[in-house]
Each structure stands twice: as structure tokens, then as C-alpha cells.
Enzyme design. Sequence first.
Site, short mmCIF file in Angstrom:
data_model
loop_
_atom_site.label_atom_id
_atom_site.label_comp_id
_atom_site.label_asym_id
_atom_site.label_seq_id
_atom_site.Cartn_x
_atom_site.Cartn_y
_atom_site.Cartn_z
N CYS A 1 0.81 -1.14 0.10
CA CYS A 1 0.02 0.10 -0.01
C CYS A 1 0.81 1.24 0.07
O CYS A 1 0.44 2.34 -0.17
CB CYS A 1 -1.13 -0.19 1.15
SG CYS A 1 -2.13 -1.18 0.96
N LYS B 1 0.20 3.45 -3.25
CA LYS B 1 -0.95 4.27 -3.27
C LYS B 1 -0.44 5.84 -3.73
O LYS B 1 0.47 6.23 -3.12
CB LYS B 1 -1.97 4.21 -2.07
CG LYS B 1 -2.47 2.86 -1.71
CD LYS B 1 -3.37 2.94 -0.32
CE LYS B 1 -4.41 3.77 -0.64
NZ LYS B 1 -5.51 3.56 0.47
N ASP C 1 -15.08 6.21 2.30
CA ASP C 1 -15.18 5.01 3.11
C ASP C 1 -14.56 3.79 2.33
O ASP C 1 -13.79 3.95 1.27
CB ASP C 1 -16.68 4.67 3.18
CG ASP C 1 -16.94 4.31 4.54
OD1 ASP C 1 -16.09 3.59 5.29
OD2 ASP C 1 -17.92 4.49 5.11
N ASP C 2 -14.49 2.62 2.98
CA ASP C 2 -13.67 1.64 2.54
C ASP C 2 -14.11 0.85 1.25
O ASP C 2 -13.43 0.23 0.72
CB ASP C 2 -13.34 0.61 3.73
CG ASP C 2 -12.43 1.33 4.96
OD1 ASP C 2 -11.42 1.70 4.63
OD2 ASP C 2 -13.08 1.50 5.92
N SER D 1 -6.54 -10.34 -16.44
CA SER D 1 -5.06 -10.51 -16.34
C SER D 1 -4.51 -9.48 -17.45
O SER D 1 -5.15 -9.59 -18.71
CB SER D 1 -4.49 -11.85 -16.29
OG SER D 1 -4.99 -12.41 -17.41
#
Length: 351
Positions: free
Chosen positions: A20, A23, A53-54, A144
Site C-alpha cells: 500500500c 498508493k 469510506d472503505d 489479467s
Amino acid sequence: MPDTQTPEPLLTSLAHGGGCGCKLAPNVLADILSEMPLALGSSDLIVDAATSDDAAVYRVNETTALVATTDFFTPIVDDPHTFGRIAATNALSDVFAMGARPIFSLAIVGMPIGKISNETIRAILAGGQSVAETAGAPIAGGHSIDAAEPIYGLVALGLVHPDKLLLNSGARAGDVLILGKPLGVGIYSAALKRGIIEDADYAEMIASTTRLNTPGTDLAGMAGVHAATDVTGFGLLGHLSEMCRGAGLTGVVEADRVPVFDGARRLAEAGVKTGASGRNWDSVRTSVTVQRPLSAPELDILCDPQTSGGLLVSCSAEAAESVLATFERHGHTGAAVIGRMETGVSGVTVV
């Protein structure tokens, strides 16, 4: 395909960032989205991007809401199976942070064909599949592409009763703040990339990043639990700032009570950090008040980008013991009370 006589490059060497920590910085993302509508105005889309929010949430009927999210990133470790496990655990975390129960997922795969073998790619996918199945969200398909850097993650879907949603904006004045996992994953990942991480610290990092945030499902609907989010790439101060902005409150962080991995603290004091920690601080510094001297390592820890980090829960003081017991029951032994929510200007105060 790669020459079988030549060792494959390390996965982390193929990525400019890891986990992360890659990001977009919060202020950069805010600028990019500044001219785009975040609140979509659909009566059944009960959570959209307006509150950061998530996950998004769609009301199916009076008793069922669909939670949808996606998360993917470049390698944080070199072992392919472990990379897949971490990426899947991290993606599913957003479902748990909303209080939902995962139901299935889809894989997002970008791999540098010709630089790593099919066997390595299979191991990444197998790692992700093993976690998804453990969480009750088997991977039902995906997409992919041939990419310059290895990228893996999931689209994760879950179900929750609309009245039991855990939002990041529901905190109330007087609540206490509980963090489910210690900080320091970003620092550990930086040490790994530099080849200076100790075996015990690496094992600690893997144990944390592959521990599912399953307490979130049990916390949904629990009396006194008002808000939750998961702490990931924006660091503790970044994600708490979003929670404070949504609730219109001040979040008070007692820095000495914030759980931190011992090895990460030691590495931070030796100057190890990620580039993202500085970007995270630049993004929140105008909304953060620091009431006591913080050393550079302390600030780096509070802004350290977490990969598959812990849940941050805002609950009444009366519910705190039950919340901590829930974390303990799910194996999150590092959970701790780290502060409180107060009336005042939206932002964070560190004491």
C-alpha cells in the site's frame, strides 16, 4: 520466457514501490478527483465515494446490502505465494471494515511476462486463492494483463444488513479509538527492500499482513460500536483524518499508547522509512495538531503506510472491553486503545 539458467529477479526489484506504500498520496488523489462528482445521488447506493469510506455499498433490499471494493498493489515481499496471501488479505480487509461477510472475489492480475516465470505467477495466484477461500470469498474469475510491474489484488464482495454497516463517518464525541494491529509494516518493507530486515521481524510482518480483519464482521451491530475503517496506505494519521472529517470531530491520539512493532521502532530510530510516510504527512499536516514534541521516527511511524493494517474502531467507552475481547478472540492480540473522539474542529490532535 526467462532463461531457466538465469535466476529470476526478486519480485520487489521489479516494482518502484511495494504494498500500500505505492498508493497515490491523499492530496494528489484529492486533486485528481477534485472535478469529479463523488456523491452519485442514487437512493440505493447508500455508500459512495463522498466520504472516502472503505467500500461502496448498494442496498439490495431491506435486510441485505452488497459491499463492493477493490485493492491491488505491487510486491511487498519476494516470495510469490506470500505476496499473493498478503494482497488478498489486504483486499478483503475493506469488506470486513464495513462490517460485512465476504461472499466471493475476482482476481486482478498484471504480470511482466518474460521477466518472471509462469510458475511464479501461479504461486502468487495460489497464495491469493488460499486466503480468499479461508475468508469464505472464493475467487470466481478475474482479469489479467501483461504489465511492466507485477500487480495483484482482488475485487471483493460481501453482504451485510444495511442497519449494521460500519461506516468511517459514524464516530461520536466521547468514543474511544481502538487500533487492531501494531504499526510498522511499511518500515519493515523498506528494511526488506534494503536487505537489512531480521528474520524475527520478517516473520512478524508476514503474520500481521496475512491476518484477516475478521473482527469487523462481529463488530457490526455490536452495541456501542459507531465507526470503523482499516489503516492502510495513508497511515494512521491519514485514515483517522478521514474518520474525523466524516464525523466532524477531533480525534485525539495518545502517541505513547499506539502499538508499534518493536523491530519497526528500532529500524525507524535507525533512519529506515518509506518515501510514502513523508507524502502522507504532507497530505495531513494542515489538519493535525501536535501538542508535544515528536521525534522524526515517531512521526514516521504515525504516517507509516500499512499494508493489510489493522481496523481502527470508534466505540463508546462502555463497549471498549467487548471490542478488545472480540479482537482477542480473532487472534488480534496487539489491539489497544489509542485515543478518543472529541467535539471540535475536524482533524487530529496528537498528545
